[in-house]
Motif scaffolding. Sequence first.
Motif, PDB file in Angstrom:
ATOM      1  N   ALA A  57       0.815  -1.220   0.000  1.00 33.94           N
ATOM      2  CA  ALA A  57       0.000   0.000   0.000  1.00 33.94           C
ATOM      3  C   ALA A  57       0.848   1.269   0.000  1.00 33.94           C
ATOM      4  CB  ALA A  57      -0.921   0.002   1.215  1.00 33.94           C
ATOM      5  N   GLY A  58       2.172   1.123  -0.054  1.00 35.96           N
ATOM      6  CA  GLY A  58       3.044   2.289  -0.153  1.00 35.96           C
ATOM      7  C   GLY A  58       3.662   2.739   1.148  1.00 35.96           C
ATOM      8  N   PHE A  59       3.620   1.884   2.178  1.00 34.54           N
ATOM      9  CA  PHE A  59       4.239   2.208   3.460  1.00 34.54           C
ATOM     10  C   PHE A  59       5.603   1.528   3.586  1.00 34.54           C
ATOM     11  CE2 PHE A  59      -0.243   2.874   4.400  1.00 34.54           C
ATOM     12  CZ  PHE A  59      -0.220   4.033   5.169  1.00 34.54           C
ATOM     13  N   GLN A  60       6.481   2.179   4.316  1.00 34.03           N
ATOM     14  CA  GLN A  60       7.748   1.567   4.709  1.00 34.03           C
ATOM     15  C   GLN A  60       7.649   1.207   6.179  1.00 34.03           C
ATOM     16  OE1 GLN A  60      11.210   3.917   3.898  1.00 34.03           O
ATOM     17  NE2 GLN A  60      12.642   2.394   4.697  1.00 34.03           N
ATOM     18  N   VAL A  61       7.866  -0.054   6.502  1.00 38.52           N
ATOM     19  CA  VAL A  61       7.675  -0.550   7.861  1.00 38.52           C
ATOM     20  C   VAL A  61       8.983  -0.474   8.634  1.00 38.52           C
ATOM     21  CG1 VAL A  61       7.017  -2.529   9.279  1.00 38.52           C
ATOM     22  CG2 VAL A  61       5.790  -2.051   7.146  1.00 38.52           C
ATOM     23  N   HIS A  62       8.924   0.145   9.803  1.00 34.04           N
ATOM     24  CA  HIS A  62      10.058   0.229  10.713  1.00 34.04           C
ATOM     25  C   HIS A  62       9.721  -0.578  11.967  1.00 34.04           C
ATOM     26  CE1 HIS A  62      11.470   3.690   8.317  1.00 34.04           C
ATOM     27  NE2 HIS A  62      10.186   4.029   8.282  1.00 34.04           N
ATOM     28  N   GLU A  63      10.731  -1.047  12.631  1.00 34.76           N
ATOM     29  CA  GLU A  63      10.540  -1.753  13.902  1.00 34.76           C
ATOM     30  C   GLU A  63       9.548  -2.908  13.767  1.00 34.76           C
ATOM     31  OE1 GLU A  63       9.910   0.933  17.267  1.00 34.76           O
ATOM     32  OE2 GLU A  63      10.365   2.603  15.913  1.00 34.76           O
ATOM     33  N   GLY A  64       9.593  -3.594  12.649  1.00 39.67           N
ATOM     34  CA  GLY A  64       8.665  -4.687  12.423  1.00 39.67           C
ATOM     35  C   GLY A  64       8.982  -5.904  13.293  1.00 39.67           C
ATOM     36  N   ARG A  65       7.936  -6.555  13.756  1.00 40.65           N
ATOM     37  CA  ARG A  65       8.060  -7.796  14.533  1.00 40.65           C
ATOM     38  C   ARG A  65       7.089  -8.822  13.989  1.00 40.65           C
ATOM     39  NH1 ARG A  65       6.781  -7.424  20.448  1.00 40.65           N
ATOM     40  NH2 ARG A  65       7.600  -9.533  20.353  1.00 40.65           N
ATOM     41  N   ARG A  66       7.527 -10.091  13.955  1.00 43.06           N
ATOM     42  CA  ARG A  66       6.668 -11.186  13.507  1.00 43.06           C
ATOM     43  C   ARG A  66       6.838 -12.326  14.504  1.00 43.06           C
ATOM     44  NH1 ARG A  66       7.441 -11.135   6.893  1.00 43.06           N
ATOM     45  NH2 ARG A  66       7.709  -8.882   6.711  1.00 43.06           N
ATOM     46  N   PHE A  67       5.730 -12.869  14.984  1.00 42.94           N
ATOM     47  CA  PHE A  67       5.833 -13.833  16.081  1.00 42.94           C
ATOM     48  C   PHE A  67       4.519 -14.578  16.256  1.00 42.94           C
ATOM     49  CE2 PHE A  67       4.532  -9.679  17.498  1.00 42.94           C
ATOM     50  CZ  PHE A  67       3.442  -9.914  18.322  1.00 42.94           C
ATOM     51  N   TYR A  68       4.581 -15.675  17.000  1.00 46.23           N
ATOM     52  CA  TYR A  68       3.379 -16.371  17.443  1.00 46.23           C
ATOM     53  C   TYR A  68       3.048 -15.926  18.864  1.00 46.23           C
ATOM     54  CZ  TYR A  68       3.665 -19.726  13.572  1.00 46.23           C
ATOM     55  OH  TYR A  68       3.684 -20.314  12.335  1.00 46.23           O
ATOM     56  N   PHE A  69       1.761 -15.735  19.124  1.00 49.20           N
ATOM     57  CA  PHE A  69       1.329 -15.497  20.496  1.00 49.20           C
ATOM     58  C   PHE A  69       1.639 -16.719  21.352  1.00 49.20           C
ATOM     59  CE2 PHE A  69      -2.078 -12.310  19.096  1.00 49.20           C
ATOM     60  CZ  PHE A  69      -1.396 -11.242  19.648  1.00 49.20           C
ATOM     61  N   ASP A  70       2.121 -16.470  22.544  1.00 54.71           N
ATOM     62  CA  ASP A  70       2.326 -17.559  23.495  1.00 54.71           C
ATOM     63  C   ASP A  70       0.985 -18.188  23.858  1.00 54.71           C
ATOM     64  OD1 ASP A  70       5.037 -17.052  23.550  1.00 54.71           O
ATOM     65  OD2 ASP A  70       4.935 -15.782  25.330  1.00 54.71           O
ATOM     66  N   LYS A  71       0.966 -19.501  23.959  1.00 58.76           N
ATOM     67  CA  LYS A  71      -0.183 -20.269  24.445  1.00 58.76           C
ATOM     68  C   LYS A  71      -1.398 -20.205  23.522  1.00 58.76           C
ATOM     69  CE  LYS A  71       1.225 -19.587  29.270  1.00 58.76           C
ATOM     70  NZ  LYS A  71       0.807 -19.095  30.625  1.00 58.76           N
ATOM     71  N   ALA A  72      -1.237 -19.677  22.323  1.00 59.08           N
ATOM     72  CA  ALA A  72      -2.345 -19.638  21.367  1.00 59.08           C
ATOM     73  C   ALA A  72      -2.152 -20.739  20.332  1.00 59.08           C
ATOM     74  CB  ALA A  72      -2.400 -18.293  20.665  1.00 59.08           C
ATOM     75  N   PRO A  73      -3.228 -21.360  19.847  1.00 57.58           N
ATOM     76  CA  PRO A  73      -3.088 -22.297  18.734  1.00 57.58           C
ATOM     77  C   PRO A  73      -2.425 -21.590  17.558  1.00 57.58           C
ATOM     78  CG  PRO A  73      -5.303 -22.384  19.654  1.00 57.58           C
ATOM     79  CD  PRO A  73      -4.640 -21.207  20.275  1.00 57.58           C
ATOM     80  N   ARG A  74      -1.451 -22.227  16.958  1.00 55.28           N
ATOM     81  CA  ARG A  74      -0.666 -21.542  15.929  1.00 55.28           C
ATOM     82  C   ARG A  74      -1.499 -21.024  14.751  1.00 55.28           C
ATOM     83  NH1 ARG A  74       5.629 -22.782  15.315  1.00 55.28           N
ATOM     84  NH2 ARG A  74       6.146 -22.054  17.411  1.00 55.28           N
ATOM     85  N   PRO A  75      -2.527 -21.725  14.289  1.00 53.69           N
ATOM     86  CA  PRO A  75      -3.302 -21.155  13.182  1.00 53.69           C
ATOM     87  C   PRO A  75      -3.971 -19.823  13.523  1.00 53.69           C
ATOM     88  CG  PRO A  75      -3.709 -23.508  13.341  1.00 53.69           C
ATOM     89  CD  PRO A  75      -2.922 -23.125  14.570  1.00 53.69           C
ATOM     90  N   MET A  76      -4.237 -19.590  14.804  1.00 50.36           N
ATOM     91  CA  MET A  76      -4.848 -18.326  15.210  1.00 50.36           C
ATOM     92  C   MET A  76      -3.830 -17.368  15.828  1.00 50.36           C
ATOM     93  SD  MET A  76      -6.894 -21.067  15.711  1.00 50.36           S
ATOM     94  CE  MET A  76      -8.574 -21.640  15.466  1.00 50.36           C
ATOM     95  N   GLY A  77      -2.581 -17.795  15.962  1.00 48.68           N
ATOM     96  CA  GLY A  77      -1.648 -17.045  16.786  1.00 48.68           C
ATOM     97  C   GLY A  77      -0.540 -16.306  16.082  1.00 48.68           C
ATOM     98  N   TRP A  78      -0.468 -16.365  14.734  1.00 51.44           N
ATOM     99  CA  TRP A  78       0.596 -15.631  14.045  1.00 51.44           C
ATOM    100  C   TRP A  78       0.274 -14.144  14.022  1.00 51.44           C
ATOM    101  CZ3 TRP A  78       5.438 -16.008  12.888  1.00 51.44           C
ATOM    102  CH2 TRP A  78       6.017 -15.109  11.991  1.00 51.44           C
ATOM    103  N   CYS A  79       1.242 -13.301  14.382  1.00 55.45           N
ATOM    104  CA  CYS A  79       1.012 -11.867  14.533  1.00 55.45           C
ATOM    105  C   CYS A  79       2.163 -11.079  13.922  1.00 55.45           C
ATOM    106  CB  CYS A  79       0.875 -11.537  16.017  1.00 55.45           C
ATOM    107  SG  CYS A  79       0.283  -9.877  16.366  1.00 55.45           S
ATOM    108  N   GLU A  80       1.834  -9.936  13.336  1.00 55.59           N
ATOM    109  CA  GLU A  80       2.844  -9.030  12.785  1.00 55.59           C
ATOM    110  C   GLU A  80       2.536  -7.612  13.257  1.00 55.59           C
ATOM    111  OE1 GLU A  80       3.607  -9.617   8.610  1.00 55.59           O
ATOM    112  OE2 GLU A  80       3.079 -11.749   8.739  1.00 55.59           O
TER     113      GLU A  80
END
Length: 216
Positions: free
Chosen positions: A186-209
Motif C-alpha cells: 500500500a506504499g508504506f515503509q515498515v520500521h521496527e517490524g516484529r513477527r511472532f506467534y502469540f504464546d499459548k495460542a493455537p498456531r493457526p490463530m496465533g501468528w502476529c505481525e
Amino acid sequence: MLGAGRTTAMASWYERYILPKLLCCACGAPAFRERRAELAPRAAGEVLELGIGGGLNLAFYDPARATRVTGVDPSPELRTLAENAPRPDGLKIEILAGEAEALPFADARFDTVLCTFTLCSVRSPAAVLAETRRVLKPGGTFLFCEHGLSPDAGVSRWQRRIEPLWKRLAGGCHLTRPVTATVEAAGFQVHEGRRFYFDKAPRPMGWCEQGVARVA
C-alpha cells in the motif's frame, strides 16, 4: 423459507448480542493487552483508531501525547462498549460510526493512525490502507498489530482449512491475510517490524505481525 428466516434471525441475534462480548473477551486476553500496551502509548497528536471495537486500546493511550483520539467502527454494539471503556483522565475521545474503507475525514487530517486486530475482518485491506494513507499528514505514523497468514507451510494449511468456519464464528475474521506485505504494497515503509506467534495460542490463530510504518 421458514428455516432460512429462522437461521438468519439467529445469526443476527448472535452478531448483535453475543459476538461483541465474545470479541472483547478474546481480544482483551493478556497477549493482546501486551501488544496494545506497547503500541497505543506511541500514538501522538491527532489520532485515528481504525475499528475501535469495544475500546480495548483506550486504557493505554497517553493523554500527554495524544491530543485527541477519534475512533471509527461500523458496529453500534461495539461503539456502545467503547463509549464506556476505561480510559485515562484527560484523554479526549470521539467515537463515530464508519467503515475503514471509506473514512469520513478530510485528507491529511491525522498525525497517527492506529490499527490493531482490524485488517483481518474488513472487506478490503487494500482499500483501508489507501484510506489510511489519504488521511495521514505528511510524515504521519501508522501503528499496526494484526494476526494473519503464517509463513510456516504446515500452519498456513491449517489456517486455510479452518478459515471458512472461523469467519462465521468470529465476525468475518480471516486467518489467511498477509499483514506486513499488504502494508508495504500500500506504499508504506515498515520500521521496527516484529513477527511472532502469540504464546499459548493455537498456531493457526496465533501468528502476529506488528510495526511502525510511514509513507515510503
